[in-house]
Design a protein around this motif. Sequence first.
Motif, PDB file in Angstrom:
ATOM      1  N   VAL A  85       1.048  -1.427   0.382  1.00 14.12           N
ATOM      2  CA  VAL A  85      -0.115  -0.212   0.332  1.00 14.12           C
ATOM      3  C   VAL A  85       1.037   1.669   0.005  1.00 14.12           C
ATOM      4  CG1 VAL A  85      -1.816   1.499   1.238  1.00 14.12           C
ATOM      5  CG2 VAL A  85      -1.962  -1.254   0.961  1.00 14.12           C
ATOM      6  N   CYS A  88       1.971   1.784  -3.562  1.00 18.71           N
ATOM      7  CA  CYS A  88       1.386   2.186  -4.281  1.00 18.71           C
ATOM      8  C   CYS A  88       0.720   3.529  -4.242  1.00 18.71           C
ATOM      9  CB  CYS A  88      -0.583   1.505  -4.445  1.00 18.71           C
ATOM     10  SG  CYS A  88      -1.251   2.043  -5.343  1.00 18.71           S
ATOM     11  N   ARG A  89       1.407   4.064  -3.656  1.00 14.34           N
ATOM     12  CA  ARG A  89       1.390   5.426  -2.796  1.00 14.34           C
ATOM     13  C   ARG A  89       2.129   6.522  -3.749  1.00 14.34           C
ATOM     14  NH1 ARG A  89      -1.970   4.722   3.048  1.00 14.34           N
ATOM     15  NH2 ARG A  89      -3.793   3.977   2.470  1.00 14.34           N
ATOM     16  N   PRO A  93       0.095   8.040  -6.682  1.00 16.25           N
ATOM     17  CA  PRO A  93      -0.632   8.662  -6.294  1.00 16.25           C
ATOM     18  C   PRO A  93      -1.428   9.461  -6.174  1.00 16.25           C
ATOM     19  CG  PRO A  93       1.329  10.458  -7.018  1.00 16.25           C
ATOM     20  CD  PRO A  93       1.802   8.960  -7.328  1.00 16.25           C
ATOM     21  N   THR A  94      -1.791   9.269  -7.094  1.00 20.35           N
ATOM     22  CA  THR A  94      -3.113   9.669  -7.841  1.00 20.35           C
ATOM     23  C   THR A  94      -4.207   8.020  -7.536  1.00 20.35           C
ATOM     24  OG1 THR A  94      -2.519   9.185  -9.837  1.00 20.35           O
ATOM     25  CG2 THR A  94      -2.833  11.295  -9.523  1.00 20.35           C
ATOM     26  N   ASP A  96      -6.047   5.620  -5.572  1.00 19.24           N
ATOM     27  CA  ASP A  96      -7.369   5.045  -4.560  1.00 19.24           C
ATOM     28  C   ASP A  96      -6.592   3.767  -4.024  1.00 19.24           C
ATOM     29  OD1 ASP A  96      -9.122   6.832  -2.211  1.00 19.24           O
ATOM     30  OD2 ASP A  96     -10.198   4.655  -3.683  1.00 19.24           O
TER      31      ASP A  96
END
Length: 213
Positions: A85, A88-89, A93-94, A96
Amino acid sequence: MSTHDAPPPSRWARSGPQATEGFGRRFAELVAAGQDVDGEARLADALLPRGARVLDVGAGMGRVSAALQARGHRVTAVEPDGGLVAQCRATYPTVDVVQADLLELDDARVGRVLGDRPHQVDLVVCVGNVVVFLAEGTERQALATMAGRLAPGGRLLVGYHLVGGPEHARAYPPEEFVQDAASAGLRVQHRFGSYELAPPSDEYAVWVLTADA
């Protein structure tokens, strides 16, 4: 399992940090090198109308979610591994992304992007061997949970190794998978041997499932 019980630990969680961190590192290196990592997303996109609603289950570092979002779809990524997670962020970053086990999902956790009908998506994506890393004995529950998210006409895209898969993953014979899917109210619409629509093979299975009418 009641709504208050934590889901049992998955095979992925039990594989240990060395295996899970290695997965994220490998895909980070592929992305950094400009390698093609969008094969699953291309097929998913072909199954969808424009601007569709997608739930990406076991999203990992978010590469499939990001590719589908770039193609104009509304995507919520779901990933239980905190390290992935975070990756991924940082990488996308876009996107969700919700940190949760598939069996813990509720409308509030997936509705931020999907809107007022988060239980109704056009496609659930469950690729990259996610189904063979589920907790033992939860396959039918997981498939039923994903089936319950589908809008009328929605579909489920699943892909996993039949042989030569990752360490700690289970063997999941096609006939057993089909039986489990049927128990969850799903039927096989297509089976392929790759995300490029190769004929069915004994090495890899790509399934397109739809809910029974």
